[in-house]
Design a protein around this motif. Structure first.
Motif, PDB file in Angstrom:
ATOM      1  N   ALA A 105       0.835  -1.209   0.000  1.00 43.83           N
ATOM      2  CA  ALA A 105       0.000   0.000   0.000  1.00 43.83           C
ATOM      3  C   ALA A 105       0.865   1.252   0.000  1.00 43.83           C
ATOM      4  O   ALA A 105       0.592   2.205  -0.735  1.00 43.83           O
ATOM      5  N   GLU A 106       1.914   1.251   0.809  1.00 44.28           N
ATOM      6  CA  GLU A 106       2.825   2.403   0.853  1.00 44.28           C
ATOM      7  C   GLU A 106       3.526   2.591  -0.491  1.00 44.28           C
ATOM      8  O   GLU A 106       3.694   3.719  -0.956  1.00 44.28           O
ATOM      9  N   ASP A 107       3.920   1.486  -1.121  1.00 39.40           N
ATOM     10  CA  ASP A 107       4.586   1.548  -2.417  1.00 39.40           C
ATOM     11  C   ASP A 107       3.646   2.111  -3.484  1.00 39.40           C
ATOM     12  O   ASP A 107       4.025   2.986  -4.273  1.00 39.40           O
ATOM     13  N   LEU A 108       2.410   1.630  -3.500  1.00 37.69           N
ATOM     14  CA  LEU A 108       1.423   2.126  -4.458  1.00 37.69           C
ATOM     15  C   LEU A 108       1.153   3.611  -4.240  1.00 37.69           C
ATOM     16  O   LEU A 108       1.084   4.390  -5.199  1.00 37.69           O
ATOM     17  N   LYS A 109       1.029   4.003  -2.983  1.00 38.52           N
ATOM     18  CA  LYS A 109       0.773   5.407  -2.667  1.00 38.52           C
ATOM     19  C   LYS A 109       1.926   6.279  -3.159  1.00 38.52           C
ATOM     20  O   LYS A 109       1.710   7.331  -3.757  1.00 38.52           O
ATOM     21  N   ALA A 110       3.155   5.830  -2.925  1.00 37.40           N
ATOM     22  CA  ALA A 110       4.325   6.604  -3.347  1.00 37.40           C
ATOM     23  C   ALA A 110       4.344   6.783  -4.866  1.00 37.40           C
ATOM     24  O   ALA A 110       4.603   7.891  -5.362  1.00 37.40           O
ATOM     25  N   LYS A 111       4.064   5.727  -5.603  1.00 41.21           N
ATOM     26  CA  LYS A 111       4.071   5.809  -7.067  1.00 41.21           C
ATOM     27  C   LYS A 111       2.976   6.731  -7.584  1.00 41.21           C
ATOM     28  O   LYS A 111       3.200   7.528  -8.505  1.00 41.21           O
ATOM     29  N   LEU A 112       1.788   6.616  -6.989  1.00 35.66           N
ATOM     30  CA  LEU A 112       0.683   7.465  -7.428  1.00 35.66           C
ATOM     31  C   LEU A 112       0.919   8.927  -7.049  1.00 35.66           C
ATOM     32  O   LEU A 112       0.627   9.834  -7.836  1.00 35.66           O
ATOM     33  N   THR A 113       1.461   9.147  -5.880  1.00 36.18           N
ATOM     34  CA  THR A 113       1.753  10.505  -5.425  1.00 36.18           C
ATOM     35  C   THR A 113       2.816  11.131  -6.322  1.00 36.18           C
ATOM     36  O   THR A 113       2.726  12.311  -6.686  1.00 36.18           O
ATOM     37  N   GLU A 114       3.815  10.349  -6.675  1.00 38.99           N
ATOM     38  CA  GLU A 114       4.869  10.828  -7.576  1.00 38.99           C
ATOM     39  C   GLU A 114       4.298  11.249  -8.931  1.00 38.99           C
ATOM     40  O   GLU A 114       4.779  12.192  -9.546  1.00 38.99           O
ATOM     41  N   ALA A 115       3.245  10.556  -9.369  1.00 38.70           N
ATOM     42  CA  ALA A 115       2.605  10.893 -10.640  1.00 38.70           C
ATOM     43  C   ALA A 115       1.699  12.110 -10.514  1.00 38.70           C
ATOM     44  O   ALA A 115       1.208  12.624 -11.520  1.00 38.70           O
ATOM     45  N   GLY A 116       1.469  12.567  -9.272  1.00 37.38           N
ATOM     46  CA  GLY A 116       0.659  13.782  -9.071  1.00 37.38           C
ATOM     47  C   GLY A 116      -0.699  13.548  -8.438  1.00 37.38           C
ATOM     48  O   GLY A 116      -1.487  14.480  -8.286  1.00 37.38           O
ATOM     49  N   ALA A 117      -1.004  12.318  -8.062  1.00 34.15           N
ATOM     50  CA  ALA A 117      -2.306  11.991  -7.490  1.00 34.15           C
ATOM     51  C   ALA A 117      -2.369  12.279  -6.002  1.00 34.15           C
ATOM     52  O   ALA A 117      -1.347  12.306  -5.320  1.00 34.15           O
ATOM     53  N   ASP A 118      -3.573  12.472  -5.520  1.00 34.28           N
ATOM     54  CA  ASP A 118      -3.846  12.584  -4.091  1.00 34.28           C
ATOM     55  C   ASP A 118      -4.371  11.220  -3.661  1.00 34.28           C
ATOM     56  O   ASP A 118      -5.417  10.773  -4.138  1.00 34.28           O
ATOM     57  N   VAL A 119      -3.618  10.527  -2.778  1.00 32.26           N
ATOM     58  CA  VAL A 119      -3.913   9.139  -2.433  1.00 32.26           C
ATOM     59  C   VAL A 119      -4.031   8.980  -0.928  1.00 32.26           C
ATOM     60  O   VAL A 119      -3.339   9.657  -0.170  1.00 32.26           O
ATOM     61  N   GLU A 120      -4.884   8.070  -0.522  1.00 30.94           N
ATOM     62  CA  GLU A 120      -5.079   7.777   0.909  1.00 30.94           C
ATOM     63  C   GLU A 120      -5.043   6.267   1.105  1.00 30.94           C
ATOM     64  O   GLU A 120      -5.522   5.516   0.259  1.00 30.94           O
ATOM     65  N   ILE A 121      -4.464   5.861   2.231  1.00 32.01           N
ATOM     66  CA  ILE A 121      -4.464   4.438   2.600  1.00 32.01           C
ATOM     67  C   ILE A 121      -5.466   4.255   3.720  1.00 32.01           C
ATOM     68  O   ILE A 121      -5.431   4.971   4.710  1.00 32.01           O
ATOM     69  N   GLN A 122      -6.361   3.312   3.542  1.00 32.04           N
ATOM     70  CA  GLN A 122      -7.386   3.046   4.560  1.00 32.04           C
ATOM     71  C   GLN A 122      -7.221   1.660   5.116  1.00 32.04           C
ATOM     72  O   GLN A 122      -6.825   0.764   4.480  1.00 32.04           O
TER      73      GLN A 122
END
Length: 122
Positions: A105-122
């Motif tokens: 989940a942390e890895d996915l969040k980092a990749k999406l955030t790097e692409a410019g997305a606003d991401v949350e882990i629940q």
């Protein structure tokens, strides 16, 4: 009075399974609802251990300014087709992946955030 004290000590020492069995007996044989039984038997003892969460959901809150980059990353991470990835991004907030480990989940969040997305882990 000694009998009441002994009964109270027995109730406090019940396991969760025994409390459930007691609730079933009280409901089936005496017509006492389990919610009322839970109040009766929840008097004391140690607090139950809190389970550590092991499955997490990665939720895309918004695509941000770089929507195209986010769509590409979602496509790569999920294995969706381009159209499906775009629909997922357009439908934000939406889950990108569900039931993944904390590290993933942390890895996915980092990749999406790097692409410019606003991401949350629940």
């Amino acid at each position: 009075m000694a009998d009441v004290k002994a009964l109270a000590e027995q109730l406090v020492g019940l396991t969760v399974k025994e409390v459930q069995e007691l609730a079933d007996v009280l409901k089936n044989e005496y017509g006492i609802e389990p919610a009322a039984a839970a109040v009766v038997v929840s008097g004391g003892g140690d607090a139950p251990a809190v389970e550590e969460k092991t499955a997490f959901n990665v939720v895309l809150k918004s695509a941000g300014a770089s929507k195209l980059n986010v769509v590409k990353v979602v496509k790569d991470l999920t294995g969706l087709g381009l159209k499906e990835a775009k629909e997922l991004v357009d439908g934000a907030p939406k889950s990108v992946k569900e039931g993944v480990s904390k590290a993933e989940a942390e890895d996915l969040k980092a990749k999406l955030t790097e692409a410019g997305a606003d991401v949350e882990i629940q």
